[in-house]
Design a protein around this motif. Structure first.
Motif, PDB file in Angstrom:
ATOM      1  N   GLN A 118      20.058  89.468  27.384  1.00  0.00           N
ATOM      2  CA  GLN A 118      20.765  90.603  26.769  1.00  0.00           C
ATOM      3  C   GLN A 118      22.081  90.880  27.473  1.00  0.00           C
ATOM      4  O   GLN A 118      23.079  91.254  26.860  1.00  0.00           O
ATOM      5  CB  GLN A 118      19.911  91.863  26.851  1.00  0.00           C
ATOM      6  N   TYR A 217      11.858 102.116  19.523  1.00  0.00           N
ATOM      7  CA  TYR A 217      12.425 100.815  19.150  1.00  0.00           C
ATOM      8  C   TYR A 217      11.564  99.633  19.574  1.00  0.00           C
ATOM      9  O   TYR A 217      11.765  98.523  19.133  1.00  0.00           O
ATOM     10  CB  TYR A 217      13.829 100.673  19.745  1.00  0.00           C
TER      11      TYR A 217
ATOM     12  N   ASN B 107      18.891  87.409  21.718  1.00  0.00           N
ATOM     13  CA  ASN B 107      19.522  88.310  22.690  1.00  0.00           C
ATOM     14  C   ASN B 107      20.192  89.508  22.038  1.00  0.00           C
ATOM     15  O   ASN B 107      21.287  89.914  22.429  1.00  0.00           O
ATOM     16  CB  ASN B 107      20.536  87.564  23.564  1.00  0.00           C
ATOM     17  N   LEU B 108      19.522  90.063  21.034  1.00  0.00           N
ATOM     18  CA  LEU B 108      20.005  91.328  20.480  1.00  0.00           C
ATOM     19  C   LEU B 108      19.645  92.425  21.465  1.00  0.00           C
ATOM     20  O   LEU B 108      18.814  92.229  22.355  1.00  0.00           O
ATOM     21  CB  LEU B 108      19.348  91.585  19.126  1.00  0.00           C
ATOM     22  N   TRP B 109      20.252  93.587  21.300  1.00  0.00           N
ATOM     23  CA  TRP B 109      19.953  94.730  22.162  1.00  0.00           C
ATOM     24  C   TRP B 109      18.927  95.595  21.442  1.00  0.00           C
ATOM     25  O   TRP B 109      19.245  96.259  20.439  1.00  0.00           O
ATOM     26  CB  TRP B 109      21.238  95.478  22.479  1.00  0.00           C
ATOM     27  N   PRO B 110      17.663  95.585  21.912  1.00  0.00           N
ATOM     28  CA  PRO B 110      16.558  96.138  21.120  1.00  0.00           C
ATOM     29  C   PRO B 110      16.623  97.649  20.933  1.00  0.00           C
ATOM     30  O   PRO B 110      16.028  98.167  19.995  1.00  0.00           O
ATOM     31  CB  PRO B 110      15.313  95.742  21.925  1.00  0.00           C
ATOM     32  N   HIS B 111      17.343  98.354  21.808  1.00  0.00           N
ATOM     33  CA  HIS B 111      17.369  99.810  21.705  1.00  0.00           C
ATOM     34  C   HIS B 111      18.414 100.310  20.714  1.00  0.00           C
ATOM     35  O   HIS B 111      18.540 101.504  20.510  1.00  0.00           O
ATOM     36  CB  HIS B 111      17.619 100.424  23.088  1.00  0.00           C
ATOM     37  N   MET B 112      19.186  99.378  20.148  1.00  0.00           N
ATOM     38  CA  MET B 112      20.197  99.770  19.172  1.00  0.00           C
ATOM     39  C   MET B 112      19.756  99.311  17.785  1.00  0.00           C
ATOM     40  O   MET B 112      19.102  98.291  17.650  1.00  0.00           O
ATOM     41  CB  MET B 112      21.531  99.076  19.469  1.00  0.00           C
ATOM     42  N   TYR B 153      15.370  98.660  13.734  1.00  0.00           N
ATOM     43  CA  TYR B 153      15.530  98.125  15.084  1.00  0.00           C
ATOM     44  C   TYR B 153      15.254  96.620  15.042  1.00  0.00           C
ATOM     45  O   TYR B 153      14.389  96.170  14.265  1.00  0.00           O
ATOM     46  CB  TYR B 153      14.553  98.802  16.040  1.00  0.00           C
ATOM     47  N   LEU B 155      13.570  94.519  16.799  1.00  0.00           N
ATOM     48  CA  LEU B 155      12.218  93.998  17.015  1.00  0.00           C
ATOM     49  C   LEU B 155      11.326  94.156  15.787  1.00  0.00           C
ATOM     50  O   LEU B 155      10.230  93.618  15.749  1.00  0.00           O
ATOM     51  CB  LEU B 155      11.565  94.663  18.232  1.00  0.00           C
ATOM     52  N   ARG B 156      11.796  94.910  14.800  1.00  0.00           N
ATOM     53  CA  ARG B 156      10.996  95.049  13.577  1.00  0.00           C
ATOM     54  C   ARG B 156      11.345  93.987  12.546  1.00  0.00           C
ATOM     55  O   ARG B 156      10.785  93.958  11.465  1.00  0.00           O
ATOM     56  CB  ARG B 156      11.215  96.441  12.981  1.00  0.00           C
ATOM     57  N   ARG B 169      26.753  89.557  14.338  1.00  0.00           N
ATOM     58  CA  ARG B 169      27.374  90.137  15.528  1.00  0.00           C
ATOM     59  C   ARG B 169      28.509  89.247  16.028  1.00  0.00           C
ATOM     60  O   ARG B 169      29.574  89.733  16.428  1.00  0.00           O
ATOM     61  CB  ARG B 169      26.301  90.307  16.619  1.00  0.00           C
TER      62      ARG B 169
END
Lengths: 219, 279
Positions: A118, A217, B107-112, B153, B155-156, B169
């Motif tokens: 990340q 999330y 490598n996405l940012w999971p919290h966004m 999100y 991860l879904r 991206r």
């Protein structure tokens, strides 16, 4: 054996005072622990190596010695080197410094658990280091540290009982006084245990809610 | 190489060598990628394909040789005494802007949210206002077929969808080239197709792409050039037709035979590939 409720009524104001002080000293100590622990955790994870040596020494000392001993050192040893603090201040500072050592480790572990990929993705776009930390690393790190953080807050809450030994007139101090005056042990200590348990359950409940909400999330 | 070709090389790798400790992972590699070119890098695992790709936007350093992005050396500069030293992070970050990257693990940012994943580099690197970044992100997500998923999100989403977010991206920052590091290797076989489809479309639109892949059919179909790497050495660099059907090196031949054998059950025949491969 009967449970004498009148005792509780008679000592009600004292118990309430103690309860209030327990909450205050816990809140104060926790605030110091979280803020200082966060700063130390950041420094350990992101800072330069020379600064790490004193920070590690600090963490090892406060994790490696009993809170009671640390309190004795400050409260009884302090005046001989010119540090004279009242019991309440010693309690808040002692709890804060002790908790900060653990929080530093919790935050450090949180930083370490952000997947490298990340951060590489952020670097590959040319996102500057400070923005990577602020937008990619820290938000996730904070979510990951909620469960261990809440556990530590609960431990600190229970450890406020130790402050009674250095005469902070918190809940345990009041209850101990009550037993000495009345020779009743069952009622005071049963109430004491129930109060601590109620408080820790509340903290634990709030912690679980925060965990669910902030970590949405991940599910 | 003619002067004109030199001029148009967007990415230029010359004599790059890299060691991990005493182990040499890249051995004097040279290659040029011109504008709108699609270059696929194939080879056995451990051959240095991914390392080479990662050097191209300096996620990995290299000990000798030059990598130029638009004619500018990435990663190093010369100090007052003429010695080569590591460039400042600021300069490295600036050059990196021109080459976006798509990763094997997404490598996405999971919290966004998906939308924020695509919009965030625009805001953090190019200082685009939020509304503009979001509009651009939405446009890119629609392009990769994920207009419906912008509020989810990462991860879904399925692996294939996550990788398409990764591509959106990369596209959003309008890079001069995109580097793909085994973009389909961690996907279920069923999901590989949707990602390759998007990549084919980009190739048709003239995006410059460097792709490390094990998808030989894909390489044969979209690549302008295929590079075969083994033990950190560039063994062969040719058009897909030459490399797949008339390899010059014995090592390339053996690699392709092993691959063909493994896939013979389902591969109709190599002639099929020959038919679809560009001249």
């Amino acid at each position: 054996m009967s449970f004498d409720y009148s005792l509780l009524v008679k000592y009600g104001p004292q118990l309430l005072d103690g309860f209030r002080l327990t909450v205050l000293v816990w809140l104060g100590g926790s605030a110091i622990a979280v803020v200082l622990g966060f700063a130390l955790g950041c420094a350990l994870s992101l800072g330069n190596c020379t600064l790490n040596v004193p920070i590690r020494a600090y963490v090892e000392f406060f994790r490696g010695t009993p809170l009671l001993v640390q309190l004795f050192v400050v409260y009884y040893g302090g005046p001989s080197i010119g540090i004279t603090l009242d019991a309440f201040s010693v309690g808040v500072a002692g709890l804060g410094l002790y908790g900060a050592a653990y929080f530093a480790e919790i935050f450090r572990a949180g930083f370490a658990s952000i997947p490298r990929g990340q951060i590489e993705a952020a670097r590959s776009f040319g996102i500057p280091r400070w923005s990577r930390i602020r937008h990619v690393i820290v938000p996730q790190m904070l979510v990951l540290t909620v469960p261990p953080g809440v556990t530590l807050l609960i431990i600190l809450l229970k450890d406020t009982a130790i402050l009674s030994i250095v005469t902070v007139p918190e809940l345990t101090f009041q209850v101990t006084g009550m037993t000495i005056e009345t020779f009743a042990f069952v009622e005071p200590f049963a109430v004491l245990a129930a109060l601590y348990w109620a408080m820790t359950e509340l903290v634990s409940y709030l912690g679980r809610r925060a965990e669910v909400r902030l970590g949405a999330y991940l599910r | 190489m003619t002067a004109k070709e030199q001029e148009t090389a967007l990415l230029s790798v010359s004599n790059v060598s890299k060691w991990f400790g005493t182990h040499q992972v890249l051995n004097s590699i040279s290659l040029d990628v011109r504008r709108s070119e699609v270059v696929c890098i194939i080879g056995p695992s451990g051959s240095g394909k991914s390392t080479l790709l990662r050097c191209m936007n300096f996620l990995e350093d290299y000990q000798s040789g030059d990598i130029l992005i638009n004619g500018k050396l990435i990663g190093y500069t010369t100090d007052a005494t003429g010695r080569r030293v590591r460039d400042s992070e600021r300069n490295i970050d600036r050059l990196r802007r021109d080459v976006a990257m798509v990763f094997q693990q997404f490598n996405l940012w999971p919290h966004m949210s998906v939308l924020d994943n695509v919009a965030q580099p625009l805001m953090l690197v190019y200082d685009k206002p939020k509304a503009e970044a979001h509009a651009r992100a939405r446009e890119m997500l629609e392009k990769v077929g994920l207009g419906e998923k912008i509020d989810e999100y990462p991860l879904r989403l399925s692996g294939g969808q996550q990788q398409r977010v990764g591509i959106a991206r990369a596209l959003a920052v309008e890079p001069a080239a995109i580097l793909f590091d085994e973009p389909t290797s961690s996907l279920d076989p069923e999901l590989v197709g949707e990602v390759l489809q998007v990549m084919k479309q980009l190739a048709r639109e003239g995006m410059t792409m460097v792709i490390v892949t094990h998808e030989m059919h894909f390489a044969a179909e979209v690549a302008d050039r295929v590079i075969f790497l083994d033990h950190g050495v560039k063994v062969e660099d040719a058009t897909p037709r030459e490399l797949f059907f008339n390899p010059k090196s014995e090592r390339t031949r053996r690699f392709l035979e092993t691959w063909a054998e493994r896939n013979s059950l389902f591969t109709k025949n190599l002639a099929e590939m020959a038919r679809t491969a560009p001249e």
